[in-house]
Design a protein around this motif. Structure first.
Motif, PDB file in Angstrom:
ATOM      1  N   TRP A   8       0.846  -1.193   0.000  1.00 49.63           N
ATOM      2  CA  TRP A   8       0.000   0.000   0.000  1.00 49.63           C
ATOM      3  C   TRP A   8       0.880   1.241   0.000  1.00 49.63           C
ATOM      4  O   TRP A   8       2.067   1.202   0.313  1.00 49.63           O
ATOM      5  N   GLU A   9       0.269   2.352  -0.345  1.00 51.55           N
ATOM      6  CA  GLU A   9       0.926   3.652  -0.253  1.00 51.55           C
ATOM      7  C   GLU A   9      -0.157   4.696  -0.030  1.00 51.55           C
ATOM      8  O   GLU A   9      -1.198   4.668  -0.680  1.00 51.55           O
ATOM      9  N   VAL A  10       0.077   5.598   0.934  1.00 49.44           N
ATOM     10  CA  VAL A  10      -0.901   6.638   1.236  1.00 49.44           C
ATOM     11  C   VAL A  10      -0.253   8.012   1.105  1.00 49.44           C
ATOM     12  O   VAL A  10       0.962   8.151   1.193  1.00 49.44           O
ATOM     13  N   VAL A  11      -1.087   8.997   0.887  1.00 45.39           N
ATOM     14  CA  VAL A  11      -0.622  10.376   0.855  1.00 45.39           C
ATOM     15  C   VAL A  11      -0.748  10.935   2.262  1.00 45.39           C
ATOM     16  O   VAL A  11      -1.802  10.843   2.875  1.00 45.39           O
ATOM     17  N   CYS A 204       4.510 -11.330   2.503  1.00 41.61           N
ATOM     18  CA  CYS A 204       5.962 -11.490   2.333  1.00 41.61           C
ATOM     19  C   CYS A 204       6.702 -11.803   3.628  1.00 41.61           C
ATOM     20  O   CYS A 204       7.869 -12.181   3.610  1.00 41.61           O
ATOM     21  N   GLY A 205       6.025 -11.636   4.771  1.00 43.51           N
ATOM     22  CA  GLY A 205       6.644 -11.961   6.044  1.00 43.51           C
ATOM     23  C   GLY A 205       7.517 -10.865   6.625  1.00 43.51           C
ATOM     24  O   GLY A 205       8.076 -11.011   7.712  1.00 43.51           O
ATOM     25  N   LYS A 206       7.634  -9.742   5.934  1.00 42.04           N
ATOM     26  CA  LYS A 206       8.473  -8.651   6.418  1.00 42.04           C
ATOM     27  C   LYS A 206       7.816  -7.966   7.613  1.00 42.04           C
ATOM     28  O   LYS A 206       6.600  -7.826   7.674  1.00 42.04           O
ATOM     29  N   LYS A 207       8.643  -7.539   8.591  1.00 36.79           N
ATOM     30  CA  LYS A 207       8.115  -6.869   9.769  1.00 36.79           C
ATOM     31  C   LYS A 207       7.623  -5.477   9.380  1.00 36.79           C
ATOM     32  O   LYS A 207       8.325  -4.706   8.733  1.00 36.79           O
ATOM     33  N   ILE A 208       6.395  -5.144   9.768  1.00 38.75           N
ATOM     34  CA  ILE A 208       5.802  -3.865   9.396  1.00 38.75           C
ATOM     35  C   ILE A 208       5.083  -3.246  10.594  1.00 38.75           C
ATOM     36  O   ILE A 208       4.792  -3.918  11.578  1.00 38.75           O
ATOM     37  N   CYS A 209       4.811  -1.966  10.478  1.00 39.96           N
ATOM     38  CA  CYS A 209       3.932  -1.255  11.406  1.00 39.96           C
ATOM     39  C   CYS A 209       2.726  -0.813  10.579  1.00 39.96           C
ATOM     40  O   CYS A 209       2.891  -0.324   9.455  1.00 39.96           O
ATOM     41  N   ILE A 210       1.541  -0.976  11.102  1.00 39.83           N
ATOM     42  CA  ILE A 210       0.343  -0.669  10.307  1.00 39.83           C
ATOM     43  C   ILE A 210       0.199   0.827  10.037  1.00 39.83           C
ATOM     44  O   ILE A 210      -0.625   1.243   9.219  1.00 39.83           O
ATOM     45  N   LEU A 211       1.021   1.659  10.691  1.00 35.50           N
ATOM     46  CA  LEU A 211       0.974   3.098  10.454  1.00 35.50           C
ATOM     47  C   LEU A 211       2.014   3.555   9.426  1.00 35.50           C
ATOM     48  O   LEU A 211       2.169   4.748   9.177  1.00 35.50           O
ATOM     49  N   MET A 212       2.709   2.585   8.821  1.00 32.01           N
ATOM     50  CA  MET A 212       3.660   2.930   7.757  1.00 32.01           C
ATOM     51  C   MET A 212       2.916   3.572   6.593  1.00 32.01           C
ATOM     52  O   MET A 212       1.814   3.151   6.256  1.00 32.01           O
ATOM     53  N   SER A 213       3.520   4.593   5.980  1.00 32.60           N
ATOM     54  CA  SER A 213       2.844   5.256   4.869  1.00 32.60           C
ATOM     55  C   SER A 213       2.838   4.401   3.614  1.00 32.60           C
ATOM     56  O   SER A 213       2.002   4.596   2.735  1.00 32.60           O
TER      57      SER A 213
END
Length: 220
Positions: A8-11, A204-213
């Protein structure tokens, strides 16, 4: 036709990223953290770095810590000091609830903090006689909302190096105010005492934060 989701990508307006640089004419958004500047003398700079800011006894906007997004504005302070004794501190200011003050004798010019506001903002070129320079100005009521991050300007290289070392030492010891921590994954500020939740991307199993842009799964 199936749709394969892979990121995803957000503005984002940037307000929740630590140290966002706003143009002087842009209104500070409530609860955001911004890079600003504070002008002082060498001796006071040492004390501020060591012990944090103290609330001024008064001023055009009442009690608080006076800062500006304008380096030019900060560079002209203190008014009673020569340029050989002036230092500009780069700070992070957690502005909280912001009140716009844009006219002389504004009814809340010095009482805004009593009405629930954390910061007063004077926009540039608002034709206030109290601000003949026409440059942007802010006053943060609680000194704990303002933290020194580096030396933006100093009289000479020796003083700049000394003050930078003091800032570095203070940062290492964990002192210098209560500006918020930053999430290592999304680079957004975290609420005090509440870290962001980390999890693995289901694809993909990569560590993420749900607030990443944004997050894109690596292509196979």
């Amino acid at each position: 036709m199936p749709v394969h989701f892979s990121g995803w990508e957000v503005v984002d307006d940037g307000a929740s990223f630590t140290g966002v640089l706003l143009k002087p004419s842009q209104r500070p958004q409530d609860q955001a953290v911004y890079t600003m500047y504070h002008g002082t003398n060498v001796a006071s700079a040492r004390l501020i770095i060591a012990n944090g800011f103290k609330q001024s006894s008064g001023g055009m906007l009442g009690k608080g810590v006076y800062v500006s997004r304008s380096m030019l504005k900060a560079s002209s302070y203190p008014k009673n000091s020569s340029s050989a004794d002036r230092v500009v501190l780069e700070v992070l200011a957690r502005v909280g609830h912001v009140k716009r003050i844009d006219e002389d004798n504004h009814p809340m010019q010095s009482t805004w903090s009593a009405h629930g506001y954390d910061t007063a903002w004077v926009p540039p070129k608002c034709n206030m006689k109290a601000v003949p320079s026409g440059l942007e100005e802010d006053c943060v009521h609680d000194p704990k909302r303002v933290k020194v991050v580096c030396i933006a300007k100093a009289p000479n290289a020796t003083i700049e190096r000394e003050l930078q070392q003091l800032v570095a030492g203070r940062s290492t010891s964990g002192g210098g105010g209560s500006a918020p921590d930053v999430c290592a994954l999304c680079r957004r500020m975290t609420q005090q005492g509440s870290q962001h939740i980390e999890q693995q991307c289901w694809k993909c199993g990569k560590k993420i934060c749900i607030l990443m842009s944004k997050h894109f799964c690596p292509s196979k």
